[in-house]
Design a protein around this motif. Structure first.
Motif, PDB file in Angstrom:
ATOM      1  N   ASP A 199       0.837  -1.189   0.000  1.00  0.00           N
ATOM      2  CA  ASP A 199       0.000   0.000   0.000  1.00  0.00           C
ATOM      3  C   ASP A 199       0.882   1.253   0.000  1.00  0.00           C
ATOM      4  OD1 ASP A 199       0.269   1.233   2.824  1.00  0.00           O
ATOM      5  OD2 ASP A 199      -0.221  -0.849   3.287  1.00  0.00           O
ATOM      6  N   PRO A 200       0.341   2.395  -0.403  1.00  0.00           N
ATOM      7  CA  PRO A 200       1.141   3.620  -0.509  1.00  0.00           C
ATOM      8  C   PRO A 200       1.833   4.019   0.793  1.00  0.00           C
ATOM      9  CG  PRO A 200      -0.973   3.927  -1.579  1.00  0.00           C
ATOM     10  CD  PRO A 200      -1.022   2.613  -0.874  1.00  0.00           C
ATOM     11  N   GLY A 201       1.214   3.760   1.935  1.00  0.00           N
ATOM     12  CA  GLY A 201       1.848   4.102   3.208  1.00  0.00           C
ATOM     13  C   GLY A 201       3.147   3.348   3.414  1.00  0.00           C
ATOM     14  N   LEU A 202       3.170   2.084   3.035  1.00  0.00           N
ATOM     15  CA  LEU A 202       4.393   1.294   3.152  1.00  0.00           C
ATOM     16  C   LEU A 202       5.433   1.755   2.138  1.00  0.00           C
ATOM     17  CD1 LEU A 202       5.721  -0.982   4.714  1.00  0.00           C
ATOM     18  CD2 LEU A 202       4.675  -2.599   3.133  1.00  0.00           C
ATOM     19  N   VAL A 203       4.994   2.126   0.952  1.00  0.00           N
ATOM     20  CA  VAL A 203       5.913   2.633  -0.070  1.00  0.00           C
ATOM     21  C   VAL A 203       6.564   3.920   0.419  1.00  0.00           C
ATOM     22  CG1 VAL A 203       6.041   3.599  -2.406  1.00  0.00           C
ATOM     23  CG2 VAL A 203       4.763   1.502  -1.994  1.00  0.00           C
ATOM     24  N   ALA A 204       5.783   4.774   1.082  1.00  0.00           N
ATOM     25  CA  ALA A 204       6.313   6.047   1.578  1.00  0.00           C
ATOM     26  C   ALA A 204       7.370   5.841   2.663  1.00  0.00           C
ATOM     27  CB  ALA A 204       5.177   6.913   2.117  1.00  0.00           C
ATOM     28  N   CYS A 205       7.293   4.734   3.395  1.00  0.00           N
ATOM     29  CA  CYS A 205       8.244   4.446   4.491  1.00  0.00           C
ATOM     30  C   CYS A 205       9.369   3.532   4.048  1.00  0.00           C
ATOM     31  CB  CYS A 205       7.498   3.801   5.656  1.00  0.00           C
ATOM     32  SG  CYS A 205       6.233   4.830   6.379  1.00  0.00           S
ATOM     33  N   ARG A 206       9.641   3.475   2.794  1.00  0.00           N
ATOM     34  CA  ARG A 206      10.603   2.519   2.252  1.00  0.00           C
ATOM     35  C   ARG A 206      12.005   2.703   2.813  1.00  0.00           C
ATOM     36  NH1 ARG A 206      12.479   5.265  -3.017  1.00  0.00           N
ATOM     37  NH2 ARG A 206      11.860   7.369  -2.503  1.00  0.00           N
ATOM     38  N   GLU A 207      12.707   1.600   2.902  1.00  0.00           N
ATOM     39  CA  GLU A 207      14.088   1.617   3.384  1.00  0.00           C
ATOM     40  C   GLU A 207      15.077   1.735   2.235  1.00  0.00           C
ATOM     41  OE1 GLU A 207      15.044  -1.542   6.073  1.00  0.00           O
ATOM     42  OE2 GLU A 207      13.041  -1.503   6.940  1.00  0.00           O
ATOM     43  N   VAL A 208      14.733   1.188   1.078  1.00  0.00           N
ATOM     44  CA  VAL A 208      15.627   1.206  -0.074  1.00  0.00           C
ATOM     45  C   VAL A 208      15.236   2.367  -0.988  1.00  0.00           C
ATOM     46  CG1 VAL A 208      16.393  -0.060  -2.117  1.00  0.00           C
ATOM     47  CG2 VAL A 208      15.954  -1.285   0.013  1.00  0.00           C
ATOM     48  N   THR A 209      16.190   3.215  -1.312  1.00  0.00           N
ATOM     49  CA  THR A 209      15.933   4.335  -2.226  1.00  0.00           C
ATOM     50  C   THR A 209      16.800   4.272  -3.475  1.00  0.00           C
ATOM     51  OG1 THR A 209      17.500   5.711  -1.009  1.00  0.00           O
ATOM     52  CG2 THR A 209      15.170   5.872  -0.377  1.00  0.00           C
ATOM     53  N   SER A 210      17.843   3.450  -3.436  1.00  0.00           N
ATOM     54  CA  SER A 210      18.668   3.275  -4.635  1.00  0.00           C
ATOM     55  C   SER A 210      19.295   1.889  -4.612  1.00  0.00           C
ATOM     56  CB  SER A 210      19.738   4.358  -4.739  1.00  0.00           C
ATOM     57  OG  SER A 210      20.596   4.318  -3.637  1.00  0.00           O
ATOM     58  N   ILE A 211      19.716   1.454  -5.786  1.00  0.00           N
ATOM     59  CA  ILE A 211      20.335   0.139  -5.931  1.00  0.00           C
ATOM     60  C   ILE A 211      21.699   0.307  -6.568  1.00  0.00           C
ATOM     61  CG2 ILE A 211      18.177  -1.167  -5.992  1.00  0.00           C
ATOM     62  CD1 ILE A 211      18.360  -1.156  -9.059  1.00  0.00           C
TER      63      ILE A 211
END
Length: 173
Positions: A81-93
């Motif tokens: 859900d969008p709330g979990l996406v907003a709290c993501r830990e990974v921002t780059s690979i």
């Protein structure tokens, strides 16, 4: 991606689940968990992801489907859900691929699925790997592109549900 595609996808996956779930316990020896394809995300949820550089297709998706939970398809597949996406830990690979990403899905085996931020292309599978300060690193060969875009990922997920419904074997995603 448009609303018509999303409606067809929802209908296709729902039809496959409707065939699979009634005889699930007899076939697999345990009762199925709850499978859901949620309705649209709320305005507040959509607002929570506006600062995440969410690709347009993912924003269109969330406007019609908040989350997907398919716990018994293979090891399970989940579109967050969008709330979990907003709290993501990974921002780059970094590693086999280098990109800024948005993690939007996972499977029950520990892999994450991420779409390239802003452009929405491609979609990556991120198996368990090193995560430090928002950066995922891996040289694992399973760290790979699984689809050219979100629509390709959703098509593969729909196909995985179909394969599992028909054969009981997990389709690879």
């Amino acid at each position: 991606m448009d609303g018509a595609y999303i409606r067809r996808w929802r209908e296709d996956v729902t039809a496959r689940l409707d065939r699979l779930l009634p005889g699930f316990e007899v076939r697999f020896g345990y009762p199925p968990s709850r499978h859901t394809i949620g309705g649209p995300a709320g305005k507040g949820e959509l607002a929570s992801v506006t600062s995440t550089r969410l690709p347009g297709d993912l924003l269109v998706w969330y406007g019609q489907v908040r989350e997907v939970t398919l716990p018994d398809i293979g090891n399970g597949y989940f579109i967050h859900d969008p709330g979990l996406v907003a709290c993501r830990e990974v921002t780059s690979i970094r590693g086999r691929f280098d990109a800024d990403v948005v993690v939007f899905a996972s499977d029950g085996g520990g892999a994450l699925f991420a779409v390239e931020a802003v452009t929405g292309s491609p979609v990556y599978r991120l198996p368990a790997g090193e995560m430090v300060a928002g950066v995922y690193r891996s040289d694992d060969p399973r760290f790979d592109v699984v689809a050219g875009n979100l629509t390709g990922f959703l098509d593969r997920l729909r196909d995985a549900v179909e394969v599992f419904a028909a054969t009981g074997a997990a389709g690879d995603l």
